[in-house]
Structure formats: C-alpha cells, structure tokens
Motif scaffolding. Structure first.
Motif, PDB file in Angstrom:
ATOM      1  N   CYS A 111     -16.777   5.960   4.320  1.00  0.00           N
ATOM      2  CA  CYS A 111     -15.945   6.447   5.425  1.00  0.00           C
ATOM      3  C   CYS A 111     -16.332   7.883   5.756  1.00  0.00           C
ATOM      4  CB  CYS A 111     -14.462   6.423   5.061  1.00  0.00           C
ATOM      5  SG  CYS A 111     -13.789   4.802   4.705  1.00  0.00           S
ATOM      6  N   LEU A 112     -16.189   8.222   7.012  1.00  0.00           N
ATOM      7  CA  LEU A 112     -16.367   9.602   7.451  1.00  0.00           C
ATOM      8  C   LEU A 112     -15.155   9.982   8.296  1.00  0.00           C
ATOM      9  CD1 LEU A 112     -18.164  12.135   7.601  1.00  0.00           C
ATOM     10  CD2 LEU A 112     -19.112  11.210   9.717  1.00  0.00           C
TER      11      LEU A 112
ATOM     12  N   GLU B 187      -1.289   7.134   8.552  1.00  0.00           N
ATOM     13  CA  GLU B 187      -0.546   8.183   7.852  1.00  0.00           C
ATOM     14  C   GLU B 187      -1.432   8.899   6.828  1.00  0.00           C
ATOM     15  OE1 GLU B 187       4.043   6.641   7.761  1.00  0.00           O
ATOM     16  OE2 GLU B 187       2.582   5.516   6.569  1.00  0.00           O
ATOM     17  N   LYS B 188      -2.252   8.141   6.123  1.00  0.00           N
ATOM     18  CA  LYS B 188      -3.141   8.727   5.134  1.00  0.00           C
ATOM     19  C   LYS B 188      -4.204   9.604   5.794  1.00  0.00           C
ATOM     20  CE  LYS B 188      -2.399   4.931   1.884  1.00  0.00           C
ATOM     21  NZ  LYS B 188      -3.006   3.781   1.182  1.00  0.00           N
TER      22      LYS B 188
ATOM     23  N   ALA C 292       0.816  -1.215   0.000  1.00  0.00           N
ATOM     24  CA  ALA C 292       0.000   0.000   0.000  1.00  0.00           C
ATOM     25  C   ALA C 292       0.849   1.265   0.000  1.00  0.00           C
ATOM     26  CB  ALA C 292      -0.937   0.006   1.205  1.00  0.00           C
ATOM     27  N   GLY C 293       2.082   1.158   0.496  1.00  0.00           N
ATOM     28  CA  GLY C 293       2.961   2.308   0.512  1.00  0.00           C
ATOM     29  C   GLY C 293       2.947   3.078   1.814  1.00  0.00           C
TER      30      GLY C 293
ATOM     31  N   THR D  34      -8.182   3.354   3.670  1.00  0.00           N
ATOM     32  CA  THR D  34      -8.184   2.357   4.746  1.00  0.00           C
ATOM     33  C   THR D  34      -7.226   1.199   4.501  1.00  0.00           C
ATOM     34  OG1 THR D  34      -9.963   1.095   3.694  1.00  0.00           O
ATOM     35  CG2 THR D  34     -10.618   2.856   5.229  1.00  0.00           C
ATOM     36  N   ASN D  35      -6.728   1.068   3.271  1.00  0.00           N
ATOM     37  CA  ASN D  35      -5.936  -0.102   2.853  1.00  0.00           C
ATOM     38  C   ASN D  35      -6.764  -1.386   2.904  1.00  0.00           C
ATOM     39  OD1 ASN D  35      -3.738   1.516   2.388  1.00  0.00           O
ATOM     40  ND2 ASN D  35      -2.689   1.006   4.304  1.00  0.00           N
TER      41      ASN D  35
END
Length: 235
Positions: A219-220, A173-174, A167-168, A202-203
């Motif tokens: 998602c919220l 972090e995102k 995912a990187g 979310t990966n």
C-alpha cells in the motif's frame, strides 16, 4: 528429498553465481514483506538445501555450503541435508559463527556475496557487509535463474473484506489516522510493505500464507490518496 536433487540444484545455483561474478550467495528465509511464514514461491533456502523448517539461513560458496538452524531444528536439519555436502551450523552454540563470519573466511576481501535484493532484508545485508570486512554485497537474480524445476507460482487466493464489526474500524477511518500521523511527523507518504500492516489498514484478508489470513500486497498512502498494489483479478 534425495541428496542428488539438492546437489543438482546447488550446481545450478553455483553456475548462476559464477555468471554474475559472485563468490558466494546468501539466502535467508524471507520474502518481499519480511514475513514470518513465506509463500512457497519464495522458499529458496528450502529449495536449495532441502531443509524445510520455518527458519534458517543458507550460505553457498563455489565449493562449500552451510545451513544455519536454531535448536528447534537441529535433528531435522541434520537429517534433511545429509549427503548434500551442506554443513549444519547450530545457532545458539558458542562455537557457531555468524553467516557473515563464515563467509569472511571463504570470500576474498575484493569478492562479492550475492543476495536476492527483492527478498533479503536491508538490515541483514548491512550486518553481512560489516562482517565481511571488505567484500561487497550485491543483488543479482541468481535464485530466479537457477530455480527452474517447478517453482511454485505466487499465491492468488480470493481476497475479501473483513466486516467492520470484526475489524473494529473502517479502512477510511484508519487512513484518516495514518494521515494525521503523517502530518505530525512532517511526512508526505507512507509505504506499507508488511502484510499484517496492509491487512489492518485495508481490512483485506486472503489465504496466501499458512496460519495468517493475509493477501500479498503493498500500500502507498499520501495525504490525499491511497493505492493498493495487488493482483486485481483476486478482488
């Protein structure tokens, strides 16, 4: 699929249209996430027309029906709707009207065009209403009520996390990046509705759609919390 099945399904759709006071029904190829590939549960255009191509729009009035398909599907669409009374509208040809233009000729100015507000994109509904010239676009559960013969359930494939090495970056972090962007924009929350965006954030991965490893979810994100809306039994 036999023409008699489609005729029966169209009759059921028209009965529910009439019950909700609708003069017509607009069925684009879409789901609540505006996905390119939609789960079978949301494939209403295919169900009521018999046309199984990946893209297209079905419009149904109380006496007529038309299907819009692009050049990839002219032959397939013509074959699959043969005998159903549905008229093929070849997208891309100069003489082909837009769905809203076709409906404007058939729906009175004081009339009502019904959509499934849970799946029809707002932009499509706005364009449709502009072309209608006076008729209203109204959300009604006509698809849910008319689709009574074996509607597929929502997909519930096992959801799993993509390793960070693929995912990187981690989801944490995102989320940090998203919150920085919220602050920069003067916003307090972000609603994530597109499946590719939710998967990136979310990966999370799953096999709910063909060709795309996504899980049906929303998602919220706020400045101090993040919520994932999904069938929890899949996690």
């Amino acid at each position: 699929m036999s023409e008699s099945i489609i005729l029966t399904r169209l009759a059921a759709l028209r009965a529910r249209m009439e019950a909700h006071g609708g003069d017509a029904c607009f069925l684009p190829t879409s789901d609540p996430h505006i996905s390119e590939y939609v789960p079978a549960h949301y494939a209403s255009r295919a169900h009521f027309s018999g046309f199984t191509g990946s893209a297209g729009t079905l419009c149904v009035t109380r006496t007529e029906a038309a299907l819009w398909a692009d050049g990839r599907y002219y032959v397939q669409a013509a074959h699959q709707i043969e005998g159903t009374g549905i008229v093929l509208q070849r997208m891309g040809e100069p003489a082909t009207p837009k769905p809203g233009e076709w409906l404007r000729e058939r729906v009175p100015e004081s009339g009502t065009v019904l959509v499934d507000g849970f799946t029809a994109p707002e932009s499509s509904c706005e364009e449709l209403e502009k072309l209608l010239g006076g008729a209203r676009v109204v959300s009604a559960p006509v698809v849910d009520e008319a689709w009574t013969d074996g509607r597929p359930a929502l997909p519930r494939t096992k959801a799993w996390l993509l390793d960070v090495k693929y995912a990187g970056r981690s989801a944490a972090e995102k989320l940090g990046d998203v919150r920085e962007a919220l602050t920069k924009e003067g916003a307090t929350a972000l609603a994530v509705t597109k499946l590719d965006s939710a998967a990136w954030l979310t990966n999370l991965r799953a096999d709910d759609l063909p060709n795309t490893p996504f899980a049906l979810s929303f998602c919220l994100v706020t400045k101090d919390s993040a919520s994932l809306y999904i069938d929890a039994s899949r996690l």
